[in-house]
Design a protein around this motif. Structure first.
Motif, mmCIF file in Angstrom:
data_model
loop_
_atom_site.group_PDB
_atom_site.id
_atom_site.type_symbol
_atom_site.label_atom_id
_atom_site.label_comp_id
_atom_site.label_asym_id
_atom_site.label_seq_id
_atom_site.Cartn_x
_atom_site.Cartn_y
_atom_site.Cartn_z
ATOM 1 N N THR A 168 0.858 -1.187 0.000
ATOM 2 C CA THR A 168 0.000 0.000 0.000
ATOM 3 C C THR A 168 0.891 1.232 0.000
ATOM 4 O O THR A 168 1.803 1.357 0.817
ATOM 5 C CB THR A 168 -0.923 0.020 1.229
ATOM 6 N N PHE A 169 0.615 2.143 -0.934
ATOM 7 C CA PHE A 169 1.371 3.378 -1.066
ATOM 8 C C PHE A 169 0.454 4.554 -0.738
ATOM 9 O O PHE A 169 -0.715 4.560 -1.114
ATOM 10 C CB PHE A 169 1.899 3.538 -2.503
ATOM 11 N N ARG A 170 1.013 5.537 -0.066
ATOM 12 C CA ARG A 170 0.277 6.763 0.254
ATOM 13 C C ARG A 170 0.660 7.823 -0.770
ATOM 14 O O ARG A 170 1.788 7.836 -1.273
ATOM 15 C CB ARG A 170 0.676 7.217 1.657
ATOM 16 N N ALA A 171 -0.266 8.724 -1.090
ATOM 17 C CA ALA A 171 0.022 9.792 -2.045
ATOM 18 C C ALA A 171 1.226 10.597 -1.577
ATOM 19 O O ALA A 171 1.418 10.839 -0.388
ATOM 20 C CB ALA A 171 -1.194 10.698 -2.205
ATOM 21 N N SER A 172 2.042 11.008 -2.534
ATOM 22 C CA SER A 172 3.268 11.731 -2.226
ATOM 23 C C SER A 172 2.972 13.132 -1.700
ATOM 24 O O SER A 172 2.024 13.790 -2.135
ATOM 25 C CB SER A 172 4.131 11.840 -3.484
ATOM 26 N N GLU A 173 3.803 13.564 -0.777
ATOM 27 C CA GLU A 173 3.730 14.915 -0.240
ATOM 28 C C GLU A 173 4.929 15.739 -0.694
ATOM 29 O O GLU A 173 5.169 16.827 -0.175
ATOM 30 C CB GLU A 173 3.686 14.857 1.290
ATOM 31 N N ARG A 174 5.669 15.231 -1.671
ATOM 32 C CA ARG A 174 6.883 15.915 -2.127
ATOM 33 C C ARG A 174 6.577 17.162 -2.936
ATOM 34 O O ARG A 174 7.450 18.006 -3.104
ATOM 35 C CB ARG A 174 7.733 14.963 -2.964
ATOM 36 N N MET A 175 5.395 17.272 -3.482
ATOM 37 C CA MET A 175 5.035 18.412 -4.315
ATOM 38 C C MET A 175 3.669 18.934 -3.884
ATOM 39 O O MET A 175 2.956 18.263 -3.142
ATOM 40 C CB MET A 175 5.011 18.011 -5.796
ATOM 41 N N GLU A 176 3.325 20.114 -4.355
ATOM 42 C CA GLU A 176 1.977 20.612 -4.087
ATOM 43 C C GLU A 176 1.017 19.810 -4.954
ATOM 44 O O GLU A 176 1.205 19.692 -6.167
ATOM 45 C CB GLU A 176 1.853 22.096 -4.418
ATOM 46 N N SER A 177 0.008 19.236 -4.301
ATOM 47 C CA SER A 177 -0.959 18.419 -5.025
ATOM 48 C C SER A 177 -2.325 18.552 -4.351
ATOM 49 O O SER A 177 -2.498 19.331 -3.422
ATOM 50 C CB SER A 177 -0.520 16.948 -5.047
ATOM 51 N N PHE A 178 -3.267 17.760 -4.810
ATOM 52 C CA PHE A 178 -4.622 17.781 -4.252
ATOM 53 C C PHE A 178 -4.694 17.021 -2.930
ATOM 54 O O PHE A 178 -5.645 17.138 -2.187
ATOM 55 C CB PHE A 178 -5.572 17.179 -5.287
ATOM 56 N N PHE A 179 -3.644 16.234 -2.618
ATOM 57 C CA PHE A 179 -3.594 15.468 -1.371
ATOM 58 C C PHE A 179 -3.617 16.419 -0.177
ATOM 59 O O PHE A 179 -2.832 17.348 -0.080
ATOM 60 C CB PHE A 179 -2.342 14.600 -1.340
ATOM 61 N N GLY A 180 -4.542 16.173 0.738
ATOM 62 C CA GLY A 180 -4.659 16.990 1.951
ATOM 63 C C GLY A 180 -5.448 18.271 1.770
ATOM 64 O O GLY A 180 -5.671 18.987 2.747
ATOM 65 N N GLN A 181 -5.872 18.577 0.555
ATOM 66 C CA GLN A 181 -6.604 19.821 0.321
ATOM 67 C C GLN A 181 -7.984 19.793 0.976
ATOM 68 O O GLN A 181 -8.624 18.746 1.072
ATOM 69 C CB GLN A 181 -6.774 20.069 -1.187
ATOM 70 N N ARG A 182 -8.422 20.939 1.410
ATOM 71 C CA ARG A 182 -9.743 21.085 2.033
ATOM 72 C C ARG A 182 -10.821 20.938 0.960
ATOM 73 O O ARG A 182 -10.713 21.516 -0.119
ATOM 74 C CB ARG A 182 -9.835 22.461 2.690
ATOM 75 N N LEU A 183 -11.842 20.166 1.276
ATOM 76 C CA LEU A 183 -12.970 19.981 0.370
ATOM 77 C C LEU A 183 -14.115 20.870 0.811
ATOM 78 O O LEU A 183 -14.322 21.081 1.994
ATOM 79 C CB LEU A 183 -13.411 18.514 0.362
ATOM 80 N N VAL A 184 -14.873 21.361 -0.146
ATOM 81 C CA VAL A 184 -15.998 22.247 0.128
ATOM 82 C C VAL A 184 -17.286 21.464 -0.104
ATOM 83 O O VAL A 184 -17.421 20.759 -1.102
ATOM 84 C CB VAL A 184 -15.942 23.496 -0.785
ATOM 85 N N ALA A 185 -18.229 21.603 0.816
ATOM 86 C CA ALA A 185 -19.499 20.872 0.693
ATOM 87 C C ALA A 185 -20.264 21.328 -0.537
ATOM 88 O O ALA A 185 -20.579 22.506 -0.686
ATOM 89 C CB ALA A 185 -20.340 21.072 1.950
ATOM 90 N N GLY A 186 -20.532 20.379 -1.423
ATOM 91 C CA GLY A 186 -21.358 20.628 -2.596
ATOM 92 C C GLY A 186 -20.678 21.346 -3.734
ATOM 93 O O GLY A 186 -21.292 21.567 -4.775
#
Length: 186
Positions: A107-125
């Motif tokens: 199992t691999f976790r998404a990389s944090e080496r670059m700016e990406s969508f990983f960890g980004q805040r999601l907005v309802a709707g």
């Protein structure tokens, strides 16, 4: 022996007995490890929207490459870049924090080496879009993989969106540029 002396000697023993009964009660009331509620899995295909308790996501594209880049970052290696749209359902406090790729027993976790969508805040709707990237060992782009998305890394009793990927069917490009994070055009 007076009553008062007897009470002073018996009080610690009575207290210990109460604590033992309380500890036994906690042990009986605590569910065993195997009783933990597993995640509720929602399976979707690439291009298909899937929704869980507090996440709706659509994987729009999956790209394999010998390098990954953003406008300000670049790295060689074996990369799997996933473009997606995602939104929260209930709470805008949710973030895209649980992003994994399972290939066989690994199992691999998404990389944090670059700016990406990983960890980004999601907005309802309101869907947002971007890319996540997985840095993989050489030779890992074979077989079937399963992408998993959730709002947290602890998914017990929560929902997880899973997307199967046939890694053998993906062409391998020289480089895959991650999409900038932004509002989805959908």
């Amino acid at each position: 022996m007076t009553a008062q002396t007897w009470l002073r000697r018996a009080a610690p023993w009575a207290g210990a007995a109460v604590l033992l009964v309380a500890a036994w009660g906690v042990g009986v009331a605590t569910p065993p490890e195997y009783a933990i509620e597993p995640a509720h899995v929602v399976t979707a295909q690439i291009g298909e929207e899937a929704g869980g308790r507090n996440i709706v996501a659509t994987v729009t594209d999956v790209r394999a490459a010998r390098g990954a880049s953003t406008p300000t970052w670049q790295a060689p290696g074996t990369w799997l870049v996933v473009d997606l749209d995602a939104a929260a359902v209930v709470s805008s406090a949710a973030g895209l924090r649980g992003v994994t790729l399972q290939i066989g027993d690994l199992t691999f976790r998404a990389s944090e080496r670059m700016e990406s969508f990983f960890g980004q805040r999601l907005v309802a709707g309101v869907p947002r879009s971007g890319s996540v990237a997985f840095e993989l060992p050489e030779g890992a782009l074979t077989g079937t993989a399963v992408l998993s998305f959730s709002t947290g890394s602890d998914t017990r009793g929560d929902s997880v969106i899973q997307v199967p990927i046939d890694l053998d069917a993906l062409p391998v490009a020289a480089d895959a540029e991650l999409l900038p994070n932004g509002w989805s055009a959908r």
